[in-house]
Write an enzyme that holds these catalytic residues in place. Structure first.
Site, PDB file in Angstrom:
ATOM      1  N   LEU A 137      34.812  35.406  51.283  1.00 56.10           N
ATOM      2  CA  LEU A 137      34.396  34.297  50.424  1.00 56.10           C
ATOM      3  C   LEU A 137      34.204  34.657  48.951  1.00 56.10           C
ATOM      4  O   LEU A 137      33.655  33.865  48.184  1.00 56.10           O
ATOM      5  CB  LEU A 137      33.122  33.620  50.985  1.00 56.10           C
ATOM      6  CG  LEU A 137      33.291  33.049  52.405  1.00 56.10           C
ATOM      7  CD1 LEU A 137      31.994  32.389  52.886  1.00 56.10           C
ATOM      8  CD2 LEU A 137      34.431  32.048  52.466  1.00 56.10           C
ATOM      9  N   ASP A 138      34.650  35.834  48.545  1.00 50.82           N
ATOM     10  CA  ASP A 138      34.653  36.164  47.116  1.00 50.82           C
ATOM     11  C   ASP A 138      35.815  37.117  46.810  1.00 50.82           C
ATOM     12  O   ASP A 138      35.648  38.144  46.160  1.00 50.82           O
ATOM     13  CB  ASP A 138      33.312  36.774  46.697  1.00 50.82           C
ATOM     14  CG  ASP A 138      33.108  36.736  45.177  1.00 50.82           C
ATOM     15  OD1 ASP A 138      33.795  35.939  44.501  1.00 50.82           O
ATOM     16  OD2 ASP A 138      32.276  37.509  44.678  1.00 50.82           O
ATOM     17  N   VAL A 139      37.012  36.751  47.310  1.00 49.94           N
ATOM     18  CA  VAL A 139      38.197  37.579  47.085  1.00 49.94           C
ATOM     19  C   VAL A 139      38.660  37.383  45.641  1.00 49.94           C
ATOM     20  O   VAL A 139      38.874  36.252  45.211  1.00 49.94           O
ATOM     21  CB  VAL A 139      39.321  37.187  48.074  1.00 49.94           C
ATOM     22  CG1 VAL A 139      40.612  37.918  47.738  1.00 49.94           C
ATOM     23  CG2 VAL A 139      38.893  37.476  49.504  1.00 49.94           C
TER      24      VAL A 139
END
Lengths: 486, 246
Positions: A137-139
């Protein structure tokens, strides 16, 4: 012992870890290279900046990262070593001495082949993470490191969600969480249970690398994150004519607003990027400009009813859309197996509607590189096998855009299948057993070797044997011969 | 150390045997029982003896409202529960009654608290079923982790450093890290009469070195337990609900 982040210096020892040198500080933490007697892997200590009145994302993100990293394994995640307690919060993890993707940014736009290879490696990393029930969820480039052997590792699990554990970030923060250019539309609307959000972010990364532009800009205010619900990005070829249509197809499919319109799994994305010549190109590949003002206005009006609602699912959304490989023996001796093999494949496809099918044939070579390109009749044996494979599959009930064909050349057919299974993240191999036991005795059993060495499920199909009753010679030979098939 | 937490056995010998056997297989070092050993089920004496034997060997056991009801009838109990307690009284030896009536309401164990219903107003037996009732319990103690039962529904409530409350439905056999930054309230589901629509017995194991809690669902011979309830002349609903887990 409480850690004073302002007074850290080389030589200091925290819980047995010797501070060696500081690394570039991140936004929310200090990083130090550390060593500890008895531990000989390169390590980094992350010490969060927990000041009074600090943003809850920093505090809770650090807690979430500790919780999730301790449970992850494999080459795509820095190895978790230790965590400090409540009084002295820190995490010690493996230091990955690789190339941060961020270091490529000054060299944009990058070559399409390089971007595709990075896309494959990051997709493999995401697939591995998703199989461990974790959504990153934070690529983004600063969270991706390419190891010297090319494998991608993902760092920073501060915004991540383990779908079988309490979602600490989701519980804590009212409103969408993410990094502005990369956050997926459904994250903006409050969904933290969607693995395909990571596929969206990877699409943004590939778009950025190959064009030098961010598809949705870098909006500074969270309400502007909503624009990506209606405003589609310029197609990559608008910025860079050298982007091949297949790469534009893959990137724009990752960037679809509806997760169902994206790749079902990261493994399927990697599979497409590995086999660009077999991709079915849609309108996305040909697109030259983004949608007109009227279309966008209508989408904007339609999206007004979409409000931020925190979505909680009790069942993890990790849909398994497996990649099935069927090993097809095209030799005349294998004809008896043809019907049973086809039936077995149809049974698997019937239970897995989102599955992809890879039809594989192994062209056995005497020695790699020494075989002629043409046979005695002047035909290219590789092409001939491909034609036959397509013919074999043409009656199977599956959409053409979900089937691919692969002729592998190897001196050892079993090894070729095992490697193909591994390199393409195959979930299930279906193959026939070689019929005659004399042949098996002399040549060895291909399927037995695949069963023993493959990392995935393997189904071995047999032709029905008639006229044998239990007790007759040849009916039950377990224990005398490898009966896993020939 | 691995600590098994079991609650709401309610006289169900088959369910408790299955859980104890499961816990032994999982190399548990210590037992903590969170109350309501009797009531509803047909083997209150056997269950009381089993708990007593383990308490003699160092286990912790706290008092539940049904255990208290053996000597002090509780007017708020519903008819079925009151009928079962009246029958239970006739089945227990004086030693067993004495054991049950002298159990402590709350036990503190380092940074952990064991209580049957809630750390808030423990003796009034409130139910921890939602964020509001959970927050009351979490605010009533300074313990880092509270373990309770009483609702027969497994749940894991927690409070962050910033004071946010949340709940979570624990997943069978998944290790839950109880982070030190947070306070936790683990409601352990029932061994002897689950009510979350899963009829398998429920208990949990805490690994206090790694700070992880794992909930387990254990299948047991429901048919035998139900047959004995009917044979004892207890209200038939008590047998039926075991099959539904509700």
């Amino acid at each position: 012992m409480a850690i004073d982040v302002r007074r850290l210096e080389a030589g200091q020892v925290i819980d047995g870890f010797h501070l060696v040198e500081p690394l570039d500080p991140g936004g929310m933490a200090n990083f130090w290279r550390v060593t500890k007697p008895g531990l000989d892997l390169p390590m980094v200590m992350k010490i969060p900046l927990l000041r009074p009145g600090e943003d809850p994302i920093t505090i809770i993100g650090f807690e979430a990262e500790q919780m999730i990293m301790a449970r992850l394994t494999g080459p795509h995640v820095p190895r978790f070593v230790a965590a400090g307690d409540f009084e002295s919060p820190y995490v010690v993890m493996e230091f990955i001495d690789g190339r941060p993707l961020r270091s490529l940014l000054p060299h944009m736009p990058c070559a399409a082949e390089e971007v595709a290879e990075i896309g494959i490696q990051v997709a493999f990393a995401l697939d591995d993470l998703h199989r461990q029930n974790v959504l990153h969820l934070d690529v983004k480039p600063s969270n991706i490191i390419l190891r010297p052997n090319g494998i991608a590792a993902l760092i920073d699990y501060g915004l991540s969600h383990h779908t079988l554990l309490p979602d600490l970030i989701g519980e804590e923060i009212d409103g969408p969480v993410g990094t502005a250019p990369y956050v997926a539309p459904e994250q903006v609307l409050g969904d933290r249970f969607e693995p395909r959000s990571d596929i969206f972010a990877l699409g943004v990364v590939m778009y950025f690398l190959v064009t030098g532009e961010r598809p949705f800009g870098d909006p500074q205010r969270a309400p502007e994150w909503r624009h990506r619900l209606w405003r589609d990005p310029h197609p990559p070829r608008h910025w860079n004519k050298a982007v091949p249509p297949w790469l534009q197809e893959a990137i724009l499919r990752c960037l679809e607003v509806d997760p169902d319109a994206r790749y079902a799994t990261a493994a399927q994305l990697a599979f497409d990027l590995k086999n660009p010549d077999q991709m079915v190109l849609t309108e996305r590949a040909r697109r030259l400009r983004r949608d007109g003002a009227m279309t966008v206005l209508l989408r904007r009006l339609a999206s007004r009813r979409l409000k931020y609602v925190r979505r909680v699912r009790h069942q993890p959304a990790l849909t398994r859309a497996p990649i099935i490989a069927v090993a097809v023996d095209l030799s005349p001796q294998a004809e008896a197996l043809d019907g049973p093999l086809r039936q077995a494949v149809m049974r698997v496809l019937a239970t897995e509607p989102a599955a992809r099918l890879a039809c594989v044939n192994v062209l056995k070579t005497a020695r790699i590189g020494l075989d002629p390109m043409e046979d005695a009749q002047g035909r290219n044996p590789h092409l001939q096998r491909l034609v036959e494979l397509r013919h074999w599959a043409h009656t199977l009930p599956i959409d053409p855009d979900r089937v691919t064909f692969h002729v592998l050349e190897d001196t050892d057919p079993a090894r070729a299948l095992v490697e193909f299974g591994l390199n393409s993240r195959i979930d299930h191999i279906v193959m026939g057993a070689r019929g005659s036991s004399t042949m098996r005795r002399f040549l060895g059993s291909v399927s037995a070797q695949v069963v023993a060495q493959a990392r995935c499920t393997v189904t071995v199909v047999r032709a029905p044997q008639t006229g044998l009753a239990i007790g007759e010679p040849g009916a039950l030979q377990l224990g005398t011969d490898s009966d896993l098939g020939g | 150390m691995r600590i098994a937490l079991m609650t709401d056995v309610h006289g169900n010998r088959e369910a408790l045997s299955a859980c104890l056997e499961h816990a032994e297989r999982h190399r548990v070092d210590r037992y903590v029982f969170l109350g309501d050993y009797v009531g509803y089920g047909a083997d209150p004496g056997w269950v009381a003896d089993a708990v007593m034997a383990r308490v003699d060997a160092g286990a912790v056991a706290v008092l539940g409202n049904h255990d208290a009801g053996v000597t002090n009838p509780d007017e708020r109990m519903n008819d079925v529960a009151a009928e079962a307690i009246a029958w239970t009284r006739t089945q227990l030896s004086p030693a067993q009654v004495d054991f049950l009536s002298t159990l402590p309401l709350v036990v503190e164990d380092g940074s952990r608290l064991y209580v049957h219903a809630s750390a808030y107003a423990s003796a009034a037996w409130p139910y921890v079923t939602d964020l509001y009732s959970a927050s009351k319990s979490l605010m009533a103690t300074t313990a880092q982790v509270t373990f309770c039962g009483h609702t027969h529904v497994p749940n894991l409530f927690h409070m962050s450093m910033t004071g946010k409350f949340a709940g979570f439905e624990p997943v069978d056999r998944v290790e839950m890290p109880l982070t030190r930054q947070r306070r936790w309230l683990a409601v352990i589901g029932a061994v002897g009469q689950p009510r979350d629509r899963n009829p398998a017995a429920c208990y949990a194991v805490l690994d206090d070195e790694r700070d992880v809690l794992t909930y387990f669902r254990v299948p047991y011979d429901i048919e035998a337990a139900a047959r004995k309830i009917r044979a004892a002349g207890l209200p038939p609903i008590l047998a039926q609900r075991l099959f539904q887990g509700f």
